[in-house]
Design a protein around this motif. Structure first.
Motif, PDB file in Angstrom:
ATOM      1  N   ALA B  71      11.704 -42.297   6.124  1.00  0.00           N
ATOM      2  CA  ALA B  71      12.402 -43.546   6.458  1.00  0.00           C
ATOM      3  C   ALA B  71      12.281 -43.852   7.950  1.00  0.00           C
ATOM      4  N   ALA B  72      12.354 -42.803   8.776  1.00  0.00           N
ATOM      5  CA  ALA B  72      12.222 -43.000  10.223  1.00  0.00           C
ATOM      6  C   ALA B  72      10.806 -43.443  10.568  1.00  0.00           C
ATOM      7  N   LEU B  73       9.790 -42.888   9.857  1.00  0.00           N
ATOM      8  CA  LEU B  73       8.402 -43.287  10.112  1.00  0.00           C
ATOM      9  C   LEU B  73       8.188 -44.751   9.721  1.00  0.00           C
ATOM     10  N   VAL B  74       8.798 -45.167   8.599  1.00  0.00           N
ATOM     11  CA  VAL B  74       8.746 -46.585   8.207  1.00  0.00           C
ATOM     12  C   VAL B  74       9.377 -47.441   9.312  1.00  0.00           C
ATOM     13  N   ALA B  75      10.518 -46.963   9.839  1.00  0.00           N
ATOM     14  CA  ALA B  75      11.229 -47.716  10.883  1.00  0.00           C
ATOM     15  C   ALA B  75      10.394 -47.821  12.167  1.00  0.00           C
ATOM     16  N   VAL B  76       9.685 -46.734  12.522  1.00  0.00           N
ATOM     17  CA  VAL B  76       8.824 -46.769  13.716  1.00  0.00           C
ATOM     18  C   VAL B  76       7.739 -47.827  13.527  1.00  0.00           C
ATOM     19  N   THR B  77       7.114 -47.826  12.334  1.00  0.00           N
ATOM     20  CA  THR B  77       6.083 -48.825  12.041  1.00  0.00           C
ATOM     21  C   THR B  77       6.662 -50.235  12.117  1.00  0.00           C
ATOM     22  N   ALA B  78       7.837 -50.419  11.517  1.00  0.00           N
ATOM     23  CA  ALA B  78       8.481 -51.740  11.530  1.00  0.00           C
ATOM     24  C   ALA B  78       8.794 -52.172  12.958  1.00  0.00           C
ATOM     25  N   ALA B  79       9.240 -51.231  13.785  1.00  0.00           N
ATOM     26  CA  ALA B  79       9.573 -51.559  15.173  1.00  0.00           C
ATOM     27  C   ALA B  79       8.328 -51.992  15.932  1.00  0.00           C
ATOM     28  N   SER B  84      11.521 -56.114  16.080  1.00  0.00           N
ATOM     29  CA  SER B  84      12.847 -56.631  15.749  1.00  0.00           C
ATOM     30  C   SER B  84      13.789 -55.475  15.422  1.00  0.00           C
ATOM     31  N   VAL B  85      14.963 -55.467  16.078  1.00  0.00           N
ATOM     32  CA  VAL B  85      15.956 -54.419  15.832  1.00  0.00           C
ATOM     33  C   VAL B  85      16.454 -54.501  14.385  1.00  0.00           C
ATOM     34  N   LEU B  86      16.731 -55.732  13.944  1.00  0.00           N
ATOM     35  CA  LEU B  86      17.232 -55.918  12.581  1.00  0.00           C
ATOM     36  C   LEU B  86      16.258 -55.398  11.546  1.00  0.00           C
ATOM     37  N   ALA B  87      14.961 -55.768  11.702  1.00  0.00           N
ATOM     38  CA  ALA B  87      13.944 -55.347  10.735  1.00  0.00           C
ATOM     39  C   ALA B  87      13.797 -53.831  10.749  1.00  0.00           C
ATOM     40  N   THR B  88      13.917 -53.230  11.937  1.00  0.00           N
ATOM     41  CA  THR B  88      13.780 -51.777  12.057  1.00  0.00           C
ATOM     42  C   THR B  88      14.902 -51.061  11.306  1.00  0.00           C
ATOM     43  N   ILE B  89      16.148 -51.489  11.547  1.00  0.00           N
ATOM     44  CA  ILE B  89      17.292 -50.854  10.890  1.00  0.00           C
ATOM     45  C   ILE B  89      17.253 -51.091   9.388  1.00  0.00           C
ATOM     46  N   ALA B  90      16.958 -52.346   8.999  1.00  0.00           N
ATOM     47  CA  ALA B  90      16.941 -52.683   7.574  1.00  0.00           C
ATOM     48  C   ALA B  90      15.868 -51.875   6.842  1.00  0.00           C
ATOM     49  N   SER B  91      14.660 -51.792   7.422  1.00  0.00           N
ATOM     50  CA  SER B  91      13.580 -51.069   6.743  1.00  0.00           C
ATOM     51  C   SER B  91      13.892 -49.572   6.678  1.00  0.00           C
ATOM     52  N   GLY B  92      14.492 -49.027   7.738  1.00  0.00           N
ATOM     53  CA  GLY B  92      14.814 -47.596   7.762  1.00  0.00           C
ATOM     54  C   GLY B  92      15.896 -47.242   6.758  1.00  0.00           C
ATOM     55  N   LEU B  93      17.015 -48.007   6.782  1.00  0.00           N
ATOM     56  CA  LEU B  93      18.108 -47.730   5.835  1.00  0.00           C
ATOM     57  C   LEU B  93      17.633 -47.969   4.406  1.00  0.00           C
ATOM     58  N   GLY B  94      16.874 -49.075   4.204  1.00  0.00           N
ATOM     59  CA  GLY B  94      16.367 -49.416   2.870  1.00  0.00           C
ATOM     60  C   GLY B  94      15.472 -48.316   2.313  1.00  0.00           C
ATOM     61  N   SER B  95      14.529 -47.841   3.154  1.00  0.00           N
ATOM     62  CA  SER B  95      13.620 -46.776   2.704  1.00  0.00           C
ATOM     63  C   SER B  95      14.394 -45.527   2.322  1.00  0.00           C
ATOM     64  N   MET B  96      15.389 -45.183   3.155  1.00  0.00           N
ATOM     65  CA  MET B  96      16.158 -43.970   2.878  1.00  0.00           C
ATOM     66  C   MET B  96      16.904 -44.101   1.538  1.00  0.00           C
ATOM     67  N   TRP B  97      17.523 -45.257   1.324  1.00  0.00           N
ATOM     68  CA  TRP B  97      18.284 -45.451   0.080  1.00  0.00           C
ATOM     69  C   TRP B  97      17.357 -45.392  -1.129  1.00  0.00           C
ATOM     70  N   ILE B  98      16.180 -46.052  -1.028  1.00  0.00           N
ATOM     71  CA  ILE B  98      15.231 -46.054  -2.155  1.00  0.00           C
ATOM     72  C   ILE B  98      14.756 -44.635  -2.447  1.00  0.00           C
ATOM     73  N   LEU B  99      14.381 -43.904  -1.401  1.00  0.00           N
ATOM     74  CA  LEU B  99      13.903 -42.527  -1.579  1.00  0.00           C
ATOM     75  C   LEU B  99      14.994 -41.646  -2.185  1.00  0.00           C
ATOM     76  N   ASP B 100      16.230 -41.791  -1.670  1.00  0.00           N
ATOM     77  CA  ASP B 100      17.331 -40.984  -2.195  1.00  0.00           C
ATOM     78  C   ASP B 100      17.573 -41.279  -3.667  1.00  0.00           C
ATOM     79  N   TYR B 101      17.422 -42.559  -4.041  1.00  0.00           N
ATOM     80  CA  TYR B 101      17.729 -42.975  -5.412  1.00  0.00           C
ATOM     81  C   TYR B 101      16.653 -42.485  -6.392  1.00  0.00           C
ATOM     82  N   PHE B 102      15.350 -42.651  -5.992  1.00  0.00           N
ATOM     83  CA  PHE B 102      14.279 -42.391  -6.939  1.00  0.00           C
ATOM     84  C   PHE B 102      13.670 -40.992  -6.823  1.00  0.00           C
ATOM     85  N   LEU B 103      13.667 -40.439  -5.635  1.00  0.00           N
ATOM     86  CA  LEU B 103      12.881 -39.218  -5.452  1.00  0.00           C
ATOM     87  C   LEU B 103      13.724 -37.970  -5.222  1.00  0.00           C
ATOM     88  N   TYR B 104      14.675 -38.070  -4.321  1.00  0.00           N
ATOM     89  CA  TYR B 104      15.321 -36.826  -3.905  1.00  0.00           C
ATOM     90  C   TYR B 104      16.606 -36.535  -4.675  1.00  0.00           C
TER      91      TYR B 104
END
Lengths: 237, 104
Positions: B71-79, B84-104
């Motif tokens: 999720a942090a790597l996605v956020a670095v790419t987004a940044a 955009s701060v908003l896009a960075t936070i949204a993509s990072g939190l979103g990725s983490m939630w998706i990964l937690d839900y489906f994978l981990y």
């Protein structure tokens, strides 16, 4: 150097507008602190008022955890100082732009000089033309963050227990910093500073009282500076 | 007692933020120091970011099965792409939630 006569109003609101998006990272941090303060054994008032008395996120979290853990007062004070030592460097960075102001401005602006207010306002001070009202920009960023921090601390104390832990909202804190750091890495020396600080922060985890924060910061600065010097000497010859 | 410690901590923090605004502080920083200060934000913020992503609350290294790392790597790419701060936070939190839900 050209000066432009931006108005107080424009500077202040430019600061507020530039600071607002970062509150998406500050707000969860404030909520998390509110929850954590109570969980560490502080009273509601102690938790809420710490946010205006200390007003420094990472150091407040450590204060609450150490105090709750029965760590002696001098050690708590020393830990907060070590964590907030980075503000000396922010202070030095901003000082040339604010030093001519009267004390009644410098003291409140110093109080408001947090990570996120600094990160936003230093861009304005460095990159835009100087203005006699440029300190209103820091007032705007600082007050925006201050209000958000106080309100979300209270919310954390009042409603925090109802936010599911599985949301991991605390992760918004490093994400906010990623948004600031990633675009700032332009030179090889910046990357060196980043990699060095990150490595020391991980390797130094066993150090007591979060001593790795200042060690990683100083190491990163030193590494970046050395690469910068080396690179400049080579291009000069 | 806690109030006294808190107020002392507040004064210490304020004085560290104020120290270079003081009339007693040197007018002009030496060039080498100013250069070094240019690396402060990157070094300090990275020192906060990296452990927050890969160190567990117990102080151990956390790489495998840690949704915050990708999720942090996605956020670095987004940044880097959006700045955009908003896009960075949204993509990072979103990725983490998706990964937690489906994978981990």
């Amino acid at each position: 150097m050209t000066t432009s006569a931006t108005s107080r109003h424009d500077e202040f609101w430019a600061g507020v507008r530039a600071e607002l998006p970062l509150q998406l990272g500050v707000a969860p941090f404030g909520l998390v602190f509110g929850v954590l303060g109570l969980a560490s054994g502080l009273s509601a008032w102690e938790t809420i008022l710490m946010s205006s008395i200390v007003f420094g996120g990472a150091s407040q979290v450590v204060f609450a955890q150490l105090w709750g853990g029965g760590v002696p007062a001098p050690v708590v004070g020393a830990s907060v100082s070590v964590i907030n030592l980075r503000h000396v460097l922010y202070s030095a960075s901003v000082a040339p732009y604010l030093r001519s102001l009267p004390l009644r401005w410098r003291v409140p602006l110093a109080y408001l000089l947090t990570d996120e207010a600094y990160a936003v306002t230093i861009n304005r001070l460095r990159d835009e033309p100087p203005s006699p009202n440029q300190h209103y920009h820091l007032l705007g960023t600082g007050m925006t963050l201050w209000i958000c921090w106080q309100v979300t601390t209270v919310m954390g104390v009042v409603f925090g227990a109802t936010i599911p832990e599985s949301w991991s909202l605390g992760f918004a804190i490093p994400l906010t910093f990623i948004a600031l750091v990633a675009p700032a890495i332009r030179r090889r020396a910046d990357l060196t500073a980043c990699l060095t600080a990150g490595t020391i922060a991980v390797v130094g985890q066993p150090l007591p009282w979060k001593g790795w924060i200042i060690l990683a910061a100083v190491g990163g600065i030193l590494a970046g500076w050395l690469v910068h010097r080396h690179h400049r000497r080579r291009t000069a010859s | 007692m806690i109030w006294l410690v808190m107020i002392v901590c507040g004064l210490l923090t304020l004085s560290m933020r104020f120290v270079m605004f003081s009339d007693l502080a040197p007018r002009q920083l030496p060039g080498w120091l100013e250069e070094a200060l240019g690396f402060v934000p990157v070094a300090v913020l990275t020192a906060i970011i990296v452990p927050a992503v890969i160190i567990s609350p117990e102080g151990g290294l956390m790489l495998a099965g840690n949704s915050k790392l990708p999720a942090a790597l996605v956020a670095v790419t987004a940044a880097l792409v959006t700045r955009s701060v908003l896009a960075t936070i949204a993509s990072g939190l979103g990725s983490m939630w998706i990964l937690d839900y489906f994978l981990y």
